[in-house]
Write an enzyme that holds these catalytic residues in place. Structure first.
Site, short mmCIF file in Angstrom:
data_model
loop_
_atom_site.label_atom_id
_atom_site.label_comp_id
_atom_site.label_asym_id
_atom_site.label_seq_id
_atom_site.Cartn_x
_atom_site.Cartn_y
_atom_site.Cartn_z
N HIS A 40 -57.94 115.43 -146.32
CA HIS A 40 -58.25 114.37 -145.37
C HIS A 40 -58.21 114.89 -143.93
CE1 HIS A 40 -57.12 110.32 -143.43
NE2 HIS A 40 -58.37 110.21 -143.83
N GLU A 67 -62.64 116.28 -145.59
CA GLU A 67 -63.21 115.05 -145.05
C GLU A 67 -63.13 115.12 -143.53
OE1 GLU A 67 -62.62 110.62 -143.86
OE2 GLU A 67 -61.44 112.41 -143.39
N ASP A 69 -64.53 112.88 -139.57
CA ASP A 69 -65.00 111.66 -138.93
C ASP A 69 -65.92 112.06 -137.78
OD1 ASP A 69 -63.07 109.54 -140.20
OD2 ASP A 69 -61.78 111.18 -139.52
N HIS A 82 -61.38 111.09 -135.10
CA HIS A 82 -61.19 109.85 -135.87
C HIS A 82 -61.20 108.59 -135.02
CE1 HIS A 82 -58.86 106.61 -137.77
NE2 HIS A 82 -59.48 107.01 -138.86
N GLU A 150 -67.70 111.45 -142.74
CA GLU A 150 -67.67 110.02 -142.46
C GLU A 150 -68.33 109.71 -141.13
OE1 GLU A 150 -63.87 107.94 -142.67
OE2 GLU A 150 -64.76 106.19 -141.67
O1 G3P Z 1 -61.98 109.20 -146.32
C1 G3P Z 1 -61.26 108.04 -146.33
C2 G3P Z 1 -60.53 107.74 -145.07
O2 G3P Z 1 -60.72 108.77 -144.15
C3 G3P Z 1 -60.94 106.46 -144.48
O3 G3P Z 1 -60.03 106.03 -143.51
O4 G3P Z 1 -59.31 105.64 -141.22
O5 G3P Z 1 -58.74 107.77 -142.32
O6 G3P Z 1 -61.08 107.32 -141.62
P1 G3P Z 1 -59.79 106.73 -142.12
CA CA Z 2 -62.15 109.23 -142.33
#
Ligand code: G3P
Ligand code: CA
Length: 290
Positions: A40, A67, A69, A82, A150
């Site tokens: 993450h 992952e 953002d 993020h 994301e």
């Molecule tokens: O990938 C799932 C997760 O990242 C979604 O929540 O707020 O951490 O972007 P967040």
């Molecule tokens: Ca995320």
């Protein structure tokens, strides 16, 4: 009889090929029902989230999927961060004290490039920068990693889907070999639908837990449903798995954000295909010791 055997064999071979070609196929690559483990924001428990050191750390741990953002600067550069504000994960409040609330969309790429995105986490990471998406994709490629990208807060950034796909294409990430290493996700169904309509070959994921009755509608353009693990039941995972997505494969489920071994094992027992974690090495070890 012979024809039926041939046909059955052909269907089986095609089925295996479809699984092997799926970006989520290594969800079960461990053989014994082992979900894919996704780091993450890189490996956020061990390095500042969404930075190049964070994906380097994931690679060092042998974690293949990470992952991130993606958002956009005032002058149109895609960056990896993020929050919609720079405050929590950079020293923006010191560098630009009169620019509260320090929204990403209100700063140019050159201004963001001046910020320290590592010291808030640890002095050991002083001088770490907020990466542009282009810089990030090059490091992912260098590290031979796979990316769950994301699109964050797309309502703030009109056209970010097309812009993201253009950058991915320019970086060579929309060819068949790279598409197997890429999933684009968002909390916004509209955003995911747009990605699918612009580039149908891209694997997509909808973040959240839509009602079971709504799954067929979302399955027109999303390949995975990625829920928070908290209320995720065996029945819900099974229900998602009964629906086929836009590429003719059953919908997958990647659960987030799981940072303890017991929960990781429980989710594996509920049949999830992937587990997103700040401590992906811990999750991997938990699953293997099950
Ligand atoms: O990938 C799932 C997760 O990242 C979604 O929540 O707020 O951490 O972007 P967040
Ligand atoms: Ca995320």
């Amino acid at each position: 009889m012979h024809a039926r055997v041939v046909a059955t064999t052909a269907v089986a071979v095609l089925g295996i090929a479809a699984v092997l070609l799926s970006p989520t196929s290594d969800a079960r690559a461990g053989g014994a029902d082992e979900p894919t483990v996704i780091g993450h924001r890189g490996a956020a428990a061990y390095a500042p989230e969404n930075t190049l050191p964070s994906i380097d750390k994931a690679a060092q741990l042998g974690i293949t999927w990470v992952e991130n953002d993606v958002q956009r600067t005032k002058d149109g550069e895609l960056v990896v961060i993020h929050d919609d504000s720079l405050k929590r994960t950079t020293n923006v409040a010191q560098v630009f004290p009169d620019r509260a609330p320090w929204k990403v969309k209100d700063f140019t790429a050159a201004e963001i490039a001046r910020l320290d995105a590592g010291s808030w986490y640890s002095p050991a990471y002083a001088g770490t920068r907020v990466p542009t998406l282009a810089q990030y994709m090059r490091r992912i490629e260098h590290n031979h990693e796979k990316l769950l990208l994301e699109i964050k807060n797309p309502e703030l950034y009109p056209g970010i889907e097309q812009q993201t796909l253009k950058l991915l294409g320019n970086e060579g990430w929309l060819d068949p070999g790279h598409l197997e290493r890429l999933i684009v996700q968002s909390f916004s169904a509209d955003s995911i639908r747009t990605v699918h309509e612009l580039k149908p070959a891209v694997t997509t994921a909808l973040l959240g837990s839509p009602k079971v009755a709504q799954l067929p509608r979302y399955a027109r353009y999303t390949d995975l449903i990625n829920p928070s693990y908290g209320s995720l039941s065996l029945g819900y995972v099974a229900a998602v798995h009964t629906v086929d997505g836009p590429h003719g494969r059953r919908l997958g489920v990647f659960a987030w954000t799981v940072n303890d071994a017991a929960t990781a094992r429980a989710l594996a027992d509920r049949g999830v295909d992937g587990i997103i974690s700040n401590k992906p090495d811990m999750v991997r070890a938990a699953l293997r010791s099950d």
